[in-house]
Write an enzyme that holds these catalytic residues in place. Sequence first.
Site, PDB file in Angstrom:
ATOM      1  N   THR A 153       0.826  -1.211   0.000  1.00 52.78           N
ATOM      2  CA  THR A 153       0.000   0.000   0.000  1.00 52.78           C
ATOM      3  C   THR A 153       0.854   1.252   0.000  1.00 52.78           C
ATOM      4  O   THR A 153       0.542   2.236  -0.671  1.00 52.78           O
ATOM      5  CB  THR A 153      -0.940   0.006   1.219  1.00 52.78           C
ATOM      6  OG1 THR A 153      -1.778  -1.150   1.162  1.00 52.78           O
ATOM      7  CG2 THR A 153      -1.801   1.252   1.254  1.00 52.78           C
ATOM      8  N   CYS A 154       1.954   1.216   0.730  1.00 52.73           N
ATOM      9  CA  CYS A 154       2.837   2.380   0.818  1.00 52.73           C
ATOM     10  C   CYS A 154       3.416   2.733  -0.555  1.00 52.73           C
ATOM     11  O   CYS A 154       3.506   3.902  -0.922  1.00 52.73           O
ATOM     12  CB  CYS A 154       3.969   2.114   1.802  1.00 52.73           C
ATOM     13  SG  CYS A 154       3.408   1.609   3.444  1.00 52.73           S
TER      14      CYS A 154
END
Length: 248
Positions: A50-51
């Site tokens: 996600t980052c």
Amino acid sequence: MELQNREGQYVPEVTLKQRKGGELVDVQTKDIFANRTVAVFSLPGAYTPTCSSTHLPRYNELAEQLFASGVDEILCLSVNDAFVMEAWGEHQEAEHLTLLADGNGDFTEGMGMLVDKTDLGFGKRSWRYSMVVRDGRIEKMFIEPQKPGDPFEVSDADTMLDYLNPEADRPSFATIISKPGCPHCARAKQALADSRIAYEDITIGNRDITSRSLRAMTGHATVPQVWIDGRHIGGAEDLKAHLDQAVA
């Protein structure tokens, strides 16, 4: 552990690390935040899905709008070492962001956001959150809900921009497939630039795309071929018509 909203409080005064010019540099939080407005987003770890795919790239995409809304700097923090943060930044679209390493977790612990992720083999890491800090004081925090996994619901760049400037427009993004020396491609690129539409230029003939790829994707063999915000616009004349209609 119950995560606490620290709005109204001051950020911790600690030393963070950054790799700059091949050197390991100390960065004092009192210098970063004093007399400035800073947007901060903190995440569990560099290179995590996600980052890398969403959290960091969108802050970079909306940087111009955030700066226009009064932000002086956009900080990305993670409980990683400075070498990891530097390498991650080099593989990301992060030219408008400052990536800082909270390797010992001092800042994150001081924020009350240090959580135990030993079940994932991460050790102590930051919970995902973002905040607006004015002159060292936390004005607004967006803390992800405490539930299993890695929730990503409120610490995103769009939520941050909506808070700072609800009327701000979102930028359009384009991709153009071109060939070297093509005058129509040059005309299309200039039209996008004149309309302040950021674009990625993919050149036919390199190892990534061929003329056959172009035909398979668009049904056309001519260049340029332009997409804006996921919509296939077409060639240079199609782009001109599209931009003219948008202005009308």
